[in-house]
Write an enzyme that holds these catalytic residues in place. Structure first.
Site, short mmCIF file in Angstrom:
data_model
loop_
_atom_site.label_atom_id
_atom_site.label_comp_id
_atom_site.label_asym_id
_atom_site.label_seq_id
_atom_site.Cartn_x
_atom_site.Cartn_y
_atom_site.Cartn_z
N GLU A 120 4.94 -8.03 2.60
CA GLU A 120 3.51 -8.34 2.66
C GLU A 120 3.12 -9.00 1.33
O GLU A 120 3.24 -8.37 0.28
CB GLU A 120 2.70 -7.07 2.87
CG GLU A 120 1.22 -7.33 2.99
CD GLU A 120 0.42 -6.05 3.17
OE1 GLU A 120 0.65 -5.09 2.42
OE2 GLU A 120 -0.46 -6.03 4.05
N LYS A 131 -13.60 7.49 -2.24
CA LYS A 131 -13.09 6.96 -3.50
C LYS A 131 -12.83 5.47 -3.34
O LYS A 131 -11.89 5.05 -2.67
CB LYS A 131 -11.78 7.64 -3.93
CG LYS A 131 -11.46 7.28 -5.39
CD LYS A 131 -10.00 7.27 -5.73
CE LYS A 131 -9.31 5.97 -5.47
NZ LYS A 131 -9.75 4.83 -6.32
N GLU A 165 -4.08 3.81 7.25
CA GLU A 165 -4.15 2.38 7.62
C GLU A 165 -3.44 1.63 6.52
O GLU A 165 -3.94 1.56 5.39
CB GLU A 165 -5.61 1.92 7.72
CG GLU A 165 -6.43 2.59 8.80
CD GLU A 165 -6.10 2.13 10.21
OE1 GLU A 165 -5.18 1.31 10.38
OE2 GLU A 165 -6.74 2.63 11.14
N CYS A 182 -5.09 -6.91 5.64
CA CYS A 182 -3.94 -6.23 6.25
C CYS A 182 -3.56 -6.86 7.58
O CYS A 182 -2.43 -6.75 8.01
CB CYS A 182 -4.24 -4.75 6.42
SG CYS A 182 -5.79 -4.48 7.28
#
Ligand code: NAD
Length: 453
Positions: A356, A154, A229, A263
């Site tokens: 983040e 997806k 992750e 990331c």
């Protein structure tokens, strides 16, 4: 039928409309995948290996086409997008060695022979974020297919085009129908169905920590295997004895590559206080030299952010009264352009230091000594990547062991290679992708005892 209009992030033109997969269609794809997987797993290992090598060859021939799709859909600079397409080919090639090397064990026991088989799990669902649409998909689908599984991918809502093209390329390479499907759609519909469907026996999720927690909780309901992750807030630690020129000239690329939508972005630069001012002097021209521009220009090093919504989120971290040390440049006009930005936060607990941002914004903070550097690097819920710069090999090893992160580099900023393991500590994730062992996480170990009495 639900759908989404894709927007080119560099100029805000409409690219195309993509129909979203419904739950009924997901269920049909799972049923087909169950059948296709049985046939795939029954093939001789050498045939599965050669099918994956053919897939790699077809991707290789389509590198340029895939790269330009990513330029248009995601705003990635063309040089970077070419690297990403080549990386998909390399990951497929690397894991094409797996089918013929998926070795079980023969374990000494009394009264017979004991052997283990590494059985495929069955159907694997891979949920992909928008920041590296084709590479992150490949980190899941290549080892999963190599271990004998069927795969449903997806892609993220905003960036499905390269994954959809890869589905076609797999068929062109001769992979069986139904074995590798790409199902664009909404996370809470298609992604969630991967989690709740009893015949999807593993979910690989890459994305935000908040959604990853939901996916993990959902998988618990069926005791379903999950690899996560997730986010990061990684540190680039510069000691006074380091090659300061090299550390400063490379630091912008370690956080502004992919416009910071990475990331592994080293979004906190920690500098020993005795060289802090000198480091900032060296960093300023390096940041201003980053070439921000149209993704299709060969010279461009940084493109736009992926969407208006994401631009608004990143902008919220740099209000008018933000403590900006200096900034690079960015084009004016349409597109989601955000200049490389260096902040000097007043406190170690400021939200720009702890959250983040996922954009081209970096905070520079001073530290006193080795213990302080490790403590500051670890003062985050994340633990994905990190770099450290020192000429002292003992310190390099001590700090590498002391920082709670899955991927560290010494005197370089290179967290990702397809041949080495990748993944996070703490809330950056669970499990490892890439490297020699990744295919094992797409198998179940079966133990068989054969009596010789
Ligand atoms: P996101 O969590 O919003 O979405 C990721 C994917 O999950 C998308 O495909 C989305 O449609 C899907 N999703 C959303 N809700 C879902 C649900 N309820 N059930 C199942 N699937 C659902 O993340 P994003 O904004 O696309 O990506 C950015 C994040 O990804 C950042 O936090 C970044 O650090 C992280 N990331 C991590 C890695 C890594 O390897 N650790 C790599 C890239 C990105």
């Amino acid at each position: 039928m639900p759908s989404i209009e894709l927007i080119n992030p560099a100029d805000e033109t409409v690219l195309q409309t993509i129909l979203h997969t419904t739950i009924v269609e997901v269920d049909a794809a799972v049923a087909d995948a169950v059948t296709a997987q049985r046939g795939w797993a029954a093939l001789p290992p050498a045939e599965r290996a050669s099918a994956l090598r053919r897939f790699a060859a077809v991707v290789d021939a389509a590198t340029e086409e895939l790269a330009w799709l990513e330029v248009a859909n995601s705003g990635h600079p063309i040089g970077q997008a070419r690297w990403e397409a080549g990386h998909v080919r390399d990951v497929l090639t690397y894991y094409s060695a797996v089918p013929e090397r998926l070795l079980g064990k023969q374990i000494p026991v009394a009264g017979g022979i004991d052997i283990t088989f590494l059985e495929p799990i069955g159907v694997v669902g891979i949920i992909v974020p928008w920041n590296f649409p084709m590479t992150i998909a490949a980190w899941g689908f290549a080892p999963a297919l190599a271990a004998g599984n069927a795969v449903l991918v997806k892609p993220a809502e905003w960036t499905p085009l390269t994954a959809l093209r890869l589905e076609q390329l797999a068929l062109d390479a001769g992979l069986p129908e139904g074995l590798f499907r790409v199902l664009p759609g909404r996370g809470p519909v298609v992604g969630e169905r991967f989690v709740t469907h009893p015949q999807v026996r593993k979910v690989v999720f890459t994305g935000s920590t908040a959604t990853g927690k939901k996916v993990m909780a959902g998988c618990a309901d069926q005791v379903k295997a999950v690899t996560l992750e997730l986010g990061g807030k990684s540190a680039n630690i510069v000691f006074a004895d380091a090659d300061l020129e090299l550390a400063a000239s490379t630091a912008p690329y370690a956080v502004f590559d992919n416009a910071g939508q990475d990331c592994c972005a080293l979004s906190r630069i920690l500098v020993q206080s005795s060289v802090y001012d000198r480091f900032l002097e060296l960093l300023e021209p390096a940041v201003k030299a980053v070439k921000v521009g149209l993704p299709g220009d060969e010279a461009t090093e940084m493109g736009p952010l992926v969407s208006r919504a994401h631009f608004d989120k990143v902008s919220s971290y740099v209000p008018n009264d933000a403590q900006v040390a200096f900034r690079g440049s960015a084009p004016m006009g349409p597109g989601f352009w955000f200049p490389p930005t260096v902040l000097i936060p007043s406190s170690r607990t400021d939200r720009v230091v702890t959250e983040e941002i996922f954009g081209p914004v970096v905070s520079v903070l001073p530290f006193e000594d080795e213990a302080d550097a490790i403590a500051l690097a670890n003062a985050t819920e994340y633990g994905l990547a990190g770099s450290l710069w020192t000429r002292d090999i003992g310190r390099a090893l001590r700090v590498s062991r002391g920082v709670d992160s899955g991927n560290l580099s010494v005197n370089s900023n290179s967290a990702v290679r397809y041949s080495t393991p990748f993944g996070g500590f703490k809330q950056s994730g669970l499990g490892r992708e890439l490297g020699p062992d990744a295919a094992l996480s797409f198998t179940e170990t079966k133990n068989v005892f054969i009596s010789t009495d």
